[in-house]
Design a protein around this motif. Structure first.
Motif: not given
Length: 128
Positions: A52-78
């Motif tokens: 989500s835009s604020g980073g408070e919520s994430t959703i993963y495809e089943e095959s990557v759960k527990g292996r991939f992590t999505i995160s964001r640093d809005n201060a770095k626009n990344t």
């Protein structure tokens, strides 16, 4: 010019890790939900993860759960995709996409349509 640029792809052995980055230029990423998709040779583009835009919520495809992590640093626009325990079937071109229209909170976030911006992709190859 408004654009998304992915980086961090490469060749890695099975079981290894990579961290992909999705950097925005020309617009402020904090107003956008961001998703990662991937497309393997000869296959359709598939949803991987979204944040989500604020980073408070994430959703993963089943095959990557527990292996991939999505995160964001809005201060770095990344936005980042940390990929651990990589498998050969993770080999694909990885794309990030930005949406400011609420796809994250609908049933449409995973089909790839409606996103405002797309990057050009970064190749990830998992092979020994």
């Amino acid at each position: 010019q408004e654009q998304l640029v992915e980086s961090g792809g490469g060749l890695v052995q099975p079981g290894g890790s990579l961290r992909l980055s999705c950097a925005a230029s020309g617009f402020t990423l904090e107003y956008y939900a961001i998703a990662w998709f991937r497309q393997a040779p000869g296959k359709e583009r598939d949803f991987v993860a979204t944040i989500s835009s604020g980073g408070e919520s994430t959703i993963y495809e089943e095959s990557v759960k527990g292996r991939f992590t999505i995160s964001r640093d809005n201060a770095k626009n990344t936005v980042y995709l940390q990929m651990n325990s990589l498998k050969p079937e993770d080999t694909a071109v990885y794309y990030c996409a930005a949406d400011a229209n609420g796809l994250f909170y609908s049933d449409l976030y995973s089909d790839g349509r409606g996103y405002d911006y797309w990057g050009r992709g970064t190749q990830v190859t998992v092979s020994s």
